[in-house]
Design an enzyme around this catalytic site. Structure first.
Site, PDB file in Angstrom:
ATOM      1  N   ILE A  34       0.823  -1.204   0.000  1.00  0.00           N
ATOM      2  CA  ILE A  34       0.000   0.000   0.000  1.00  0.00           C
ATOM      3  C   ILE A  34       0.860   1.257   0.000  1.00  0.00           C
ATOM      4  O   ILE A  34       0.598   2.207  -0.734  1.00  0.00           O
ATOM      5  CB  ILE A  34      -0.952  -0.007   1.213  1.00  0.00           C
ATOM      6  CG1 ILE A  34      -2.018  -1.096   1.043  1.00  0.00           C
ATOM      7  CG2 ILE A  34      -1.618   1.359   1.389  1.00  0.00           C
ATOM      8  CD1 ILE A  34      -2.910  -1.278   2.253  1.00  0.00           C
TER       9      ILE A  34
ATOM     10  N   ILE B 195      -6.663  -5.846   0.723  1.00  0.00           N
ATOM     11  CA  ILE B 195      -5.943  -5.221  -0.386  1.00  0.00           C
ATOM     12  C   ILE B 195      -4.946  -6.227  -0.960  1.00  0.00           C
ATOM     13  O   ILE B 195      -4.203  -6.869  -0.222  1.00  0.00           O
ATOM     14  CB  ILE B 195      -5.192  -3.950   0.075  1.00  0.00           C
ATOM     15  CG1 ILE B 195      -6.155  -3.007   0.813  1.00  0.00           C
ATOM     16  CG2 ILE B 195      -4.542  -3.255  -1.113  1.00  0.00           C
ATOM     17  CD1 ILE B 195      -7.338  -2.535  -0.013  1.00  0.00           C
TER      18      ILE B 195
ATOM     19  N   TYR C  55      -3.464  -7.185  16.538  1.00  0.00           N
ATOM     20  CA  TYR C  55      -3.642  -6.285  15.403  1.00  0.00           C
ATOM     21  C   TYR C  55      -4.921  -5.452  15.515  1.00  0.00           C
ATOM     22  O   TYR C  55      -4.898  -4.227  15.320  1.00  0.00           O
ATOM     23  CB  TYR C  55      -3.669  -7.108  14.113  1.00  0.00           C
ATOM     24  CG  TYR C  55      -3.787  -6.295  12.852  1.00  0.00           C
ATOM     25  CD1 TYR C  55      -2.731  -5.502  12.408  1.00  0.00           C
ATOM     26  CD2 TYR C  55      -4.947  -6.346  12.076  1.00  0.00           C
ATOM     27  CE1 TYR C  55      -2.825  -4.774  11.232  1.00  0.00           C
ATOM     28  CE2 TYR C  55      -5.047  -5.625  10.897  1.00  0.00           C
ATOM     29  CZ  TYR C  55      -3.985  -4.838  10.482  1.00  0.00           C
ATOM     30  OH  TYR C  55      -4.098  -4.121   9.318  1.00  0.00           O
TER      31      TYR C  55
ATOM     32  N   THR D 178      -1.843  -7.243  -1.974  1.00  0.00           N
ATOM     33  CA  THR D 178      -0.462  -6.770  -1.879  1.00  0.00           C
ATOM     34  C   THR D 178       0.548  -7.902  -1.828  1.00  0.00           C
ATOM     35  O   THR D 178       1.736  -7.664  -2.035  1.00  0.00           O
ATOM     36  CB  THR D 178      -0.259  -5.908  -0.615  1.00  0.00           C
ATOM     37  OG1 THR D 178      -0.586  -6.688   0.538  1.00  0.00           O
ATOM     38  CG2 THR D 178      -1.132  -4.674  -0.653  1.00  0.00           C
TER      39      THR D 178
END
Length: 274
Positions: A35, A208, A175, A210
């Site tokens: 990102i 996303i 997280y 990635t």
């Protein structure tokens, strides 16, 4: 007759140029991959001077080379290699940015890590400390060092969080809370720094694309995420980069303390990722 206080018509017309970041200095942490790389590339295309930083020198050099080629004026980025959990690295990052460019307009706190954690694992507290050190503590320290410079430019801070901050998910014991803490830091600092002319906002990405699709865990998450997302696709780094550019632009001049969710709607079906 109703009267409405409004901006001059020239301010309406300025929206045409709102994504022109020529003359601006943009620092994106964790910009040597994923990102952060996408965000840095977009800002370079939009004319900004950028800082490329990460832990691995080879990745920083690769992205820096690509970024310079993308820059309309072939502006050379600043390269900084280091671990942001170390105070000396943060101090060097800010000092070198100011030394090279003379100012700082946009700080994007993107660097972070997400490791699977649960309450029974033996190394829980070690992993907890690792996640919080980079996802939360480093962000606070970097903002602390940056505020004097952002105040001079009426700059903006954009924190990259996660939809894991908004909806609980198993195996994200470290997280999820770290990113939820980041969201709250954004709101607190929006209140504190508004008087200094500094806007602070958060982007909460969904899944996303990635990492290598050949990685079994990533492949599974990607497959499920596409199925449960209302838009039926994965996010791409550019999706997040566009959102960052918006929040950094004059179009968002009246937005602070906000969470912008960029996830294709997956947060509403997040529980299916279990």
């Amino acid at each position: 007759m109703l009267l409405c206080a409004d901006f001059d018509i020239k301010d309406y017309k300025d929206v045409i140029n709102s994504r022109n970041f020529s003359g601006k200095v943009v620092l994106v942490t964790g910009s040597s991959s994923g990102i952060g790389e996408g965000i840095t590339k977009l800002f370079s295309i939009l004319g900004a001077n950028v800082v490329v930083t990460g832990r691995k020198e080879a990745d920083v050099q690769r992205v820096a080379k690509e970024v310079q080629e993308l820059s309309p004026k072939k502006l050379k980025p600043l390269e900084v290699v280091g671990d942001l959990t170390k105070t000396e690295v943060i101090n060097t990052l800010i000092a070198n940015t100011i030394k090279r460019f003379g100012k700082l307009d946009v700080l994007v706190n993107n660097a972070g890590m997400g490791m699977a954690t649960n309450i029974t694992q033996k190394d829980l507290m070690q992993v907890w400390d690792q996640v919080f050190a980079i996802d939360l503590r480093a962000v606070v320290e970097l903002i602390h060092e940056s505020v004097p410079y952002l105040e001079k430019t009426n700059g903006t801070i954009i924190d990259i969080s996660s939809i894991a901050a908004l909806a609980p998910l198993a195996e994200t014991l470290a997280y999820g809370p770290a990113k939820a803490g980041l969201d709250m830091i954004t709101r607190v600092l929006a209140l504190e720094l508004g008087a200094k002319g500094i806007r602070v906002n958060t982007i909460n990405p969904g899944t996303i694309h990635t990492t290598d699709i050949l990685d079994p865990m990533s492949a599974h998450i990607y497959e499920v995420s596409k199925k449960i997302a209302p838009l039926k696709r994965l996010g791409q780094p550019l999706d997040i980069a566009k959102a960052v550019a918006f929040l950094a632009s004059s179009d968002a001049s009246f937005i602070t303390g906000a969470n912008l969710v960029v996830d294709g709607g997956v947060v509403y079906n997040f529980g299916y990722l279990h």
